[in-house]
Motif scaffolding. Sequence first.
Motif, mmCIF file in Angstrom:
data_model
loop_
_atom_site.group_PDB
_atom_site.id
_atom_site.type_symbol
_atom_site.label_atom_id
_atom_site.label_comp_id
_atom_site.label_asym_id
_atom_site.label_seq_id
_atom_site.Cartn_x
_atom_site.Cartn_y
_atom_site.Cartn_z
ATOM 1 N N VAL A 40 0.818 -1.223 0.000
ATOM 2 C CA VAL A 40 0.000 0.000 0.000
ATOM 3 C C VAL A 40 0.850 1.272 0.000
ATOM 4 O O VAL A 40 0.316 2.369 0.081
ATOM 5 N N TYR A 41 2.155 1.134 -0.106
ATOM 6 C CA TYR A 41 3.020 2.309 -0.061
ATOM 7 C C TYR A 41 3.109 3.046 -1.387
ATOM 8 O O TYR A 41 3.588 4.184 -1.437
ATOM 9 N N ASP A 42 2.684 2.428 -2.467
ATOM 10 C CA ASP A 42 2.602 3.131 -3.751
ATOM 11 C C ASP A 42 1.669 2.371 -4.680
ATOM 12 O O ASP A 42 1.214 1.281 -4.379
ATOM 13 N N GLY A 43 1.342 2.985 -5.778
ATOM 14 C CA GLY A 43 0.528 2.324 -6.780
ATOM 15 C C GLY A 43 -0.962 2.352 -6.493
ATOM 16 O O GLY A 43 -1.459 3.154 -5.702
ATOM 17 N N SER A 44 -1.667 1.468 -7.164
ATOM 18 C CA SER A 44 -3.134 1.477 -7.106
ATOM 19 C C SER A 44 -3.678 1.132 -5.727
ATOM 20 O O SER A 44 -4.726 1.642 -5.324
ATOM 21 N N TRP A 45 -2.987 0.273 -4.976
ATOM 22 C CA TRP A 45 -3.489 -0.058 -3.636
ATOM 23 C C TRP A 45 -3.348 1.132 -2.696
ATOM 24 O O TRP A 45 -4.199 1.353 -1.834
ATOM 25 N N GLN A 46 -2.288 1.915 -2.867
ATOM 26 C CA GLN A 46 -2.154 3.127 -2.060
ATOM 27 C C GLN A 46 -3.311 4.075 -2.351
ATOM 28 O O GLN A 46 -3.910 4.633 -1.434
ATOM 29 N N GLU A 47 -3.632 4.222 -3.616
ATOM 30 C CA GLU A 47 -4.749 5.088 -4.003
ATOM 31 C C GLU A 47 -6.059 4.593 -3.398
ATOM 32 O O GLU A 47 -6.865 5.388 -2.920
ATOM 33 N N GLN A 48 -6.273 3.277 -3.406
ATOM 34 C CA GLN A 48 -7.509 2.720 -2.848
ATOM 35 C C GLN A 48 -7.581 2.933 -1.339
ATOM 36 O O GLN A 48 -8.619 3.316 -0.800
ATOM 37 N N VAL A 49 -6.474 2.680 -0.645
ATOM 38 C CA VAL A 49 -6.434 2.849 0.805
ATOM 39 C C VAL A 49 -6.693 4.307 1.169
ATOM 40 O O VAL A 49 -7.478 4.608 2.064
ATOM 41 N N PHE A 50 -6.041 5.241 0.461
ATOM 42 C CA PHE A 50 -6.267 6.670 0.716
ATOM 43 C C PHE A 50 -7.708 7.063 0.434
ATOM 44 O O PHE A 50 -8.318 7.815 1.188
ATOM 45 N N ALA A 51 -8.257 6.568 -0.671
ATOM 46 C CA ALA A 51 -9.643 6.893 -1.016
ATOM 47 C C ALA A 51 -10.592 6.400 0.078
ATOM 48 O O ALA A 51 -11.532 7.111 0.459
ATOM 49 N N ASP A 52 -10.352 5.217 0.594
ATOM 50 C CA ASP A 52 -11.190 4.682 1.668
ATOM 51 C C ASP A 52 -11.048 5.506 2.947
ATOM 52 O O ASP A 52 -12.022 5.744 3.655
ATOM 53 N N GLN A 53 -9.824 5.966 3.236
ATOM 54 C CA GLN A 53 -9.615 6.814 4.413
ATOM 55 C C GLN A 53 -10.356 8.139 4.269
ATOM 56 O O GLN A 53 -11.027 8.587 5.208
ATOM 57 N N LEU A 54 -10.241 8.757 3.107
ATOM 58 C CA LEU A 54 -10.905 10.045 2.890
ATOM 59 C C LEU A 54 -12.421 9.910 2.945
ATOM 60 O O LEU A 54 -13.107 10.754 3.519
ATOM 61 N N GLU A 55 -12.948 8.828 2.366
ATOM 62 C CA GLU A 55 -14.395 8.598 2.406
ATOM 63 C C GLU A 55 -14.858 8.413 3.838
ATOM 64 O O GLU A 55 -15.885 8.955 4.246
ATOM 65 N N PHE A 56 -14.112 7.652 4.627
ATOM 66 C CA PHE A 56 -14.450 7.416 6.025
ATOM 67 C C PHE A 56 -14.444 8.737 6.802
ATOM 68 O O PHE A 56 -15.377 9.038 7.552
ATOM 69 N N LEU A 57 -13.392 9.516 6.635
ATOM 70 C CA LEU A 57 -13.291 10.788 7.353
ATOM 71 C C LEU A 57 -14.395 11.755 6.939
ATOM 72 O O LEU A 57 -14.992 12.424 7.784
ATOM 73 N N ALA A 58 -14.682 11.826 5.659
ATOM 74 C CA ALA A 58 -15.740 12.721 5.192
ATOM 75 C C ALA A 58 -17.090 12.319 5.776
ATOM 76 O O ALA A 58 -17.883 13.167 6.181
ATOM 77 N N ARG A 59 -17.322 11.032 5.856
ATOM 78 C CA ARG A 59 -18.590 10.536 6.380
ATOM 79 C C ARG A 59 -18.731 10.786 7.882
ATOM 80 O O ARG A 59 -19.801 11.095 8.379
ATOM 81 N N HIS A 60 -17.634 10.685 8.617
ATOM 82 C CA HIS A 60 -17.713 10.804 10.073
ATOM 83 C C HIS A 60 -17.372 12.177 10.627
ATOM 84 O O HIS A 60 -17.760 12.491 11.754
ATOM 85 N N LEU A 61 -16.660 12.993 9.866
ATOM 86 C CA LEU A 61 -16.255 14.303 10.369
ATOM 87 C C LEU A 61 -17.001 15.463 9.730
ATOM 88 O O LEU A 61 -16.891 16.584 10.206
ATOM 89 N N ASN A 62 -17.744 15.208 8.674
ATOM 90 C CA ASN A 62 -18.505 16.263 8.025
ATOM 91 C C ASN A 62 -19.643 16.680 8.952
ATOM 92 O O ASN A 62 -20.513 15.877 9.269
ATOM 93 N N PRO A 63 -19.637 17.931 9.393
ATOM 94 C CA PRO A 63 -20.675 18.332 10.351
ATOM 95 C C PRO A 63 -22.069 18.341 9.754
ATOM 96 O O PRO A 63 -23.040 18.136 10.460
#
Length: 79
Positions: A40-63
């Motif tokens: 997950v340190y580079d390439g498509s899996w890194q992109e997927q992991v980051f996308a999942d993190q951002l989606e999670f944060l947006a869902r839980h931190l968006n007021p």
Amino acid sequence: MLVQVGENDSVAPPAAAWDAAAKADHFTEVRNYPVDHFDVYDGSWQEQVFADQLEFLARHLNPGPRPRHASLHRKLASS
């Protein structure tokens, strides 16, 4: 809590992550990936992991819209 697990991880055993997630019960979201630890340190899996993190944060931190407090609403209405 977001727990991201590499199912083929040879550094951090997946079972330990799954056990920790189970202890947190319904406060946990687990995402499993068919990767080893460093995949997950580079390439498509890194992109997927980051996308999942951002989606999670947006869902839980968006007021989102805040409900008005009922007593404040009544006070403003009577003014």
